[in-house]
Design a protein around this motif. Structure first.
Motif, PDB file in Angstrom:
ATOM      1  N   MET A 129       0.822  -1.197   0.000  1.00 49.10           N
ATOM      2  CA  MET A 129       0.000   0.000   0.000  1.00 49.10           C
ATOM      3  C   MET A 129       0.867   1.264   0.000  1.00 49.10           C
ATOM      4  O   MET A 129       0.612   2.210  -0.749  1.00 49.10           O
ATOM      5  N   ILE A 130       1.901   1.271   0.832  1.00 45.53           N
ATOM      6  CA  ILE A 130       2.785   2.433   0.899  1.00 45.53           C
ATOM      7  C   ILE A 130       3.488   2.652  -0.433  1.00 45.53           C
ATOM      8  O   ILE A 130       3.623   3.780  -0.920  1.00 45.53           O
ATOM      9  N   ALA A 131       3.925   1.530  -1.041  1.00 42.27           N
ATOM     10  CA  ALA A 131       4.609   1.631  -2.338  1.00 42.27           C
ATOM     11  C   ALA A 131       3.667   2.171  -3.402  1.00 42.27           C
ATOM     12  O   ALA A 131       4.058   2.992  -4.252  1.00 42.27           O
ATOM     13  N   ALA A 132       2.391   1.739  -3.361  1.00 44.26           N
ATOM     14  CA  ALA A 132       1.417   2.213  -4.347  1.00 44.26           C
ATOM     15  C   ALA A 132       1.157   3.709  -4.174  1.00 44.26           C
ATOM     16  O   ALA A 132       1.062   4.459  -5.151  1.00 44.26           O
ATOM     17  N   LEU A 133       1.063   4.139  -2.922  1.00 43.15           N
ATOM     18  CA  LEU A 133       0.842   5.560  -2.673  1.00 43.15           C
ATOM     19  C   LEU A 133       2.029   6.387  -3.132  1.00 43.15           C
ATOM     20  O   LEU A 133       1.868   7.476  -3.696  1.00 43.15           O
ATOM     21  N   SER A 134       3.217   5.895  -2.886  1.00 41.00           N
ATOM     22  CA  SER A 134       4.421   6.605  -3.323  1.00 41.00           C
ATOM     23  C   SER A 134       4.473   6.702  -4.841  1.00 41.00           C
ATOM     24  O   SER A 134       4.841   7.747  -5.394  1.00 41.00           O
ATOM     25  N   THR A 135       4.091   5.619  -5.513  1.00 39.17           N
ATOM     26  CA  THR A 135       4.075   5.633  -6.978  1.00 39.17           C
ATOM     27  C   THR A 135       3.052   6.634  -7.506  1.00 39.17           C
ATOM     28  O   THR A 135       3.324   7.401  -8.445  1.00 39.17           O
ATOM     29  N   ALA A 136       1.858   6.621  -6.902  1.00 40.20           N
ATOM     30  CA  ALA A 136       0.812   7.559  -7.332  1.00 40.20           C
ATOM     31  C   ALA A 136       1.241   8.998  -7.094  1.00 40.20           C
ATOM     32  O   ALA A 136       1.015   9.877  -7.934  1.00 40.20           O
ATOM     33  N   ARG A 137       1.871   9.239  -5.939  1.00 38.62           N
ATOM     34  CA  ARG A 137       2.331  10.593  -5.634  1.00 38.62           C
ATOM     35  C   ARG A 137       3.389  11.050  -6.614  1.00 38.62           C
ATOM     36  O   ARG A 137       3.387  12.186  -7.096  1.00 38.62           O
ATOM     37  N   GLY A 138       4.305  10.152  -6.946  1.00 34.16           N
ATOM     38  CA  GLY A 138       5.351  10.499  -7.904  1.00 34.16           C
ATOM     39  C   GLY A 138       4.780  10.804  -9.274  1.00 34.16           C
ATOM     40  O   GLY A 138       5.210  11.757  -9.949  1.00 34.16           O
ATOM     41  N   ALA A 139       3.764  10.020  -9.692  1.00 37.48           N
ATOM     42  CA  ALA A 139       3.155  10.246 -11.007  1.00 37.48           C
ATOM     43  C   ALA A 139       2.431  11.585 -11.050  1.00 37.48           C
ATOM     44  O   ALA A 139       2.539  12.345 -12.026  1.00 37.48           O
ATOM     45  N   LEU A 140       1.697  11.895  -9.991  1.00 41.95           N
ATOM     46  CA  LEU A 140       0.993  13.173  -9.949  1.00 41.95           C
ATOM     47  C   LEU A 140       1.967  14.337  -9.852  1.00 41.95           C
ATOM     48  O   LEU A 140       1.758  15.398 -10.441  1.00 41.95           O
ATOM     49  N   GLY A 141       3.055  14.130  -9.093  1.00 43.25           N
ATOM     50  CA  GLY A 141       4.055  15.179  -8.977  1.00 43.25           C
ATOM     51  C   GLY A 141       4.694  15.511 -10.313  1.00 43.25           C
ATOM     52  O   GLY A 141       5.013  16.676 -10.591  1.00 43.25           O
ATOM     53  N   GLU A 142       4.898  14.494 -11.155  1.00 40.49           N
ATOM     54  CA  GLU A 142       5.465  14.733 -12.481  1.00 40.49           C
ATOM     55  C   GLU A 142       4.439  15.324 -13.438  1.00 40.49           C
ATOM     56  O   GLU A 142       4.778  16.086 -14.337  1.00 40.49           O
ATOM     57  N   ARG A 143       3.187  14.950 -13.221  1.00 46.25           N
ATOM     58  CA  ARG A 143       2.130  15.424 -14.119  1.00 46.25           C
ATOM     59  C   ARG A 143       1.905  16.923 -13.964  1.00 46.25           C
ATOM     60  O   ARG A 143       1.707  17.636 -14.948  1.00 46.25           O
ATOM     61  N   TYR A 144       1.916  17.413 -12.714  1.00 44.68           N
ATOM     62  CA  TYR A 144       1.669  18.835 -12.460  1.00 44.68           C
ATOM     63  C   TYR A 144       2.997  19.525 -12.183  1.00 44.68           C
ATOM     64  O   TYR A 144       3.589  19.383 -11.110  1.00 44.68           O
ATOM     65  N   ARG A 145       3.455  20.281 -13.164  1.00 39.43           N
ATOM     66  CA  ARG A 145       4.762  20.920 -13.055  1.00 39.43           C
ATOM     67  C   ARG A 145       4.721  22.150 -12.153  1.00 39.43           C
ATOM     68  O   ARG A 145       5.748  22.510 -11.558  1.00 39.43           O
ATOM     69  N   HIS A 146       3.594  22.803 -12.081  1.00 44.93           N
ATOM     70  CA  HIS A 146       3.464  24.001 -11.247  1.00 44.93           C
ATOM     71  C   HIS A 146       2.169  23.890 -10.449  1.00 44.93           C
ATOM     72  O   HIS A 146       1.138  23.461 -10.961  1.00 44.93           O
ATOM     73  N   ILE A 147       2.237  24.290  -9.196  1.00 41.04           N
ATOM     74  CA  ILE A 147       1.072  24.274  -8.311  1.00 41.04           C
ATOM     75  C   ILE A 147       0.860  25.680  -7.770  1.00 41.04           C
ATOM     76  O   ILE A 147       1.746  26.240  -7.111  1.00 41.04           O
ATOM     77  N   PHE A 148      -0.309  26.230  -8.074  1.00 42.71           N
ATOM     78  CA  PHE A 148      -0.657  27.570  -7.611  1.00 42.71           C
ATOM     79  C   PHE A 148      -1.810  27.444  -6.623  1.00 42.71           C
ATOM     80  O   PHE A 148      -2.849  26.855  -6.936  1.00 42.71           O
ATOM     81  N   VAL A 149      -1.653  27.993  -5.423  1.00 41.23           N
ATOM     82  CA  VAL A 149      -2.668  27.915  -4.379  1.00 41.23           C
ATOM     83  C   VAL A 149      -3.072  29.332  -3.978  1.00 41.23           C
ATOM     84  O   VAL A 149      -2.234  30.097  -3.507  1.00 41.23           O
ATOM     85  N   ASP A 150      -4.346  29.651  -4.161  1.00 42.93           N
ATOM     86  CA  ASP A 150      -4.870  30.943  -3.729  1.00 42.93           C
ATOM     87  C   ASP A 150      -5.681  30.746  -2.445  1.00 42.93           C
ATOM     88  O   ASP A 150      -6.125  29.643  -2.140  1.00 42.93           O
ATOM     89  N   GLU A 151      -5.846  31.824  -1.672  1.00 42.50           N
ATOM     90  CA  GLU A 151      -6.583  31.780  -0.399  1.00 42.50           C
ATOM     91  C   GLU A 151      -6.024  30.683   0.517  1.00 42.50           C
ATOM     92  O   GLU A 151      -6.770  29.892   1.103  1.00 42.50           O
ATOM     93  N   PHE A 152      -4.717  30.671   0.663  1.00 38.91           N
ATOM     94  CA  PHE A 152      -4.083  29.605   1.436  1.00 38.91           C
ATOM     95  C   PHE A 152      -4.476  29.641   2.909  1.00 38.91           C
ATOM     96  O   PHE A 152      -4.378  28.624   3.610  1.00 38.91           O
ATOM     97  N   GLN A 153      -4.969  30.783   3.395  1.00 38.46           N
ATOM     98  CA  GLN A 153      -5.380  30.861   4.796  1.00 38.46           C
ATOM     99  C   GLN A 153      -6.584  29.964   5.084  1.00 38.46           C
ATOM    100  O   GLN A 153      -6.890  29.687   6.244  1.00 38.46           O
ATOM    101  N   ASP A 154      -7.264  29.489   4.033  1.00 35.93           N
ATOM    102  CA  ASP A 154      -8.419  28.601   4.216  1.00 35.93           C
ATOM    103  C   ASP A 154      -8.049  27.129   4.092  1.00 35.93           C
ATOM    104  O   ASP A 154      -8.931  26.269   4.091  1.00 35.93           O
ATOM    105  N   THR A 155      -6.758  26.831   4.000  1.00 38.34           N
ATOM    106  CA  THR A 155      -6.296  25.450   3.805  1.00 38.34           C
ATOM    107  C   THR A 155      -6.220  24.721   5.142  1.00 38.34           C
ATOM    108  O   THR A 155      -5.703  25.259   6.125  1.00 38.34           O
ATOM    109  N   ASP A 156      -6.710  23.474   5.167  1.00 39.65           N
ATOM    110  CA  ASP A 156      -6.620  22.682   6.392  1.00 39.65           C
ATOM    111  C   ASP A 156      -5.353  21.821   6.357  1.00 39.65           C
ATOM    112  O   ASP A 156      -4.678  21.731   5.317  1.00 39.65           O
ATOM    113  N   PRO A 157      -4.973  21.166   7.454  1.00 35.56           N
ATOM    114  CA  PRO A 157      -3.708  20.406   7.507  1.00 35.56           C
ATOM    115  C   PRO A 157      -3.600  19.315   6.448  1.00 35.56           C
ATOM    116  O   PRO A 157      -2.523  19.108   5.880  1.00 35.56           O
ATOM    117  N   LEU A 158      -4.687  18.601   6.170  1.00 33.70           N
ATOM    118  CA  LEU A 158      -4.622  17.532   5.169  1.00 33.70           C
ATOM    119  C   LEU A 158      -4.355  18.105   3.784  1.00 33.70           C
ATOM    120  O   LEU A 158      -3.545  17.562   3.019  1.00 33.70           O
TER     121      LEU A 158
END
Length: 392
Positions: free
Chosen positions: A1-30
């Motif tokens: 399970m951990i390996a699958a999550l790491s693989t999924a995270r790596g794939a998504l990390g490569e897919r999205y080259r830039h991450i823009f977050v607006d209104e970050f004060q409304d972000t929760d810990p998760l």
């Protein structure tokens, strides 16, 4: 399970080259954890608090002073923790301090009020970033005016809250009229910021700390003060709007159209300012015909009086609108009602007729926007006869 999550995270990390977050004060810990893991320069690192984001990948915009979602675990402490963590790992901090709307005098007043209260940064308090000017102040008029309270004192010479509250509406109403009619002051508008135009009622906004206090509508005295000076206005999210005569009249009419078997609703609609039938005419119709029900046929009488015929014509309008209510939008029903009764002309001659017509147009606009969002009218088809409609 951990390996699958790491693989999924790596794939998504490569897919999205830039991450823009607006209104970050409304972000929760998760959400913060997911963002940092996806922006990590090292896919092998699984602890989001040790993440070093890939340079240029993560861009965050937020205002900790607007953090109001603590109930869903989005608070200033999380904002401050993430900010400090990113700064230690090479992130750059830019303060957006230029105010494109306010003049330097207003900015100076805001800075003087907040800078002493937010002088030191902590985990639960960001340091204050002073506003900086963008445009010069007008030389022909002040940018900041302190309006005095005309009658703040009670019987014993002390300032009392309720005396202040009582005297403010008239003072603000008079000041608003002076601004529009006599001041000669000007403002700029978003469409043409380089052109100054005379102040109009649409340029004035009155903000309330609360709309109700111990069951009392705080806004009502202000509306009366504006109406007495013939200043057009719109009340947003206040109870007084729903208590205005024209709004109550429209509500009664819609109720009579929906439930024509409710004789009290029909009476209120006929007696109200749209049909404006007299008590004498309604009483004569009731005594000679026995009911105000729009679907009852007129009794055969030798020669009906003009009053009886007038009430009959009004009931015919309600009956016609009831029959077609499920095949047309509410706003269209209102438009047909106003056209058939020619109510615009009657309302226009009220002392506050212009404002009353504007409020009716506002109701129709709200109906259109509601139906555009929901995709349906407020009425449903009934399985019963027209005499017994069903409210959805």
């Amino acid at each position: 399970m951990i390996a699958a999550l790491s693989t999924a995270r790596g794939a998504l990390g490569e897919r999205y080259r830039h991450i823009f977050v607006d209104e970050f004060q409304d972000t929760d810990p998760l959400q913060a954890e997911i963002l940092l893991l996806l922006s990590s320069a090292s896919p092998a690192e699984s602890d989001w608090q040790k993440i070093r984001p890939r340079p240029g990948k993560l861009f965050i915009v937020g205002d900790p002073k607007q953090s109001i979602y603590r109930f869903r675990r989005a608070d200033v402490a999380l904002y401050q923790d993430v900010k400090q963590m990113l700064l230690k790992r090479g992130a750059a901090l830019e303060n957006l301090t230029v105010s494109f709307r306010a003049t330097p005098q207003i900015q100076g007043a805001v800075n003087a009020a907040f800078a002493p209260l937010m002088a030191e940064e902590s985990r639960t308090q960001p340091v204050y970033a002073p506003l900086t000017p963008f445009r010069p102040a007008p030389t022909s008029q002040p940018s900041l005016v302190v309006l005095p309270v005309p009658e703040p004192y009670g019987d014993f010479g002390r300032a009392i809250d309720f005396k202040i509250d009582t005297s403010l509406p008239e003072a603000i109403g008079a000041y608003a009229r002076w601004l529009v009619v006599e001041s000669g002051w000007t403002v700029t508008e978003r469409e043409a910021p380089e052109v100054r135009v005379p102040i109009r009622p649409r340029h004035i906004c009155i903000l309330f700390r609360r709309m109700n206090s111990f069951g009392r509508d705080v806004t009502r005295p202000y509306l009366r003060a504006l109406e007495a000076r013939h200043l057009p206005h719109v009340l947003v999210k206040g109870g007084s709007f729903n208590e205005r005569e024209e709004v109550v009249a429209i509500r009664n009419l819609l109720g009579a159209i929906e439930r024509p078997d409710d004789e009290l609703l029909v009476f209120a609609a006929l007696r109200g300012p749209i049909f404006a039938l007299s008590d004498g005419a309604l009483l004569e119709f009731r005594e000679t015909q026995g009911s105000l029900h729009p679907f009852r046929k007129l009794k055969d009488v030798p020669k009906p009086t003009e009053s009886v015929l007038e009430v009959s014509r009004a009931l015919e309008v309600i009956k016609e609108l009831h029959r077609g209510r499920n095949r047309r939008p509410i706003a269209e029903t209102l438009a047909m009602l106003l056209a058939k009764t020619r109510a615009h002309a009657g309302i226009a001659i009220w002392p506050t007729g212009e404002q009353a017509l504007a409020n009716i147009m506002r109701i129709m606009d709200q109906a259109r926007r509601y139906e555009a969002r929901s995709g349906a009218t407020s009425w449903t088809q009934s399985d019963n006869s027209p005499d017994f409609p069903r409210r959805c």
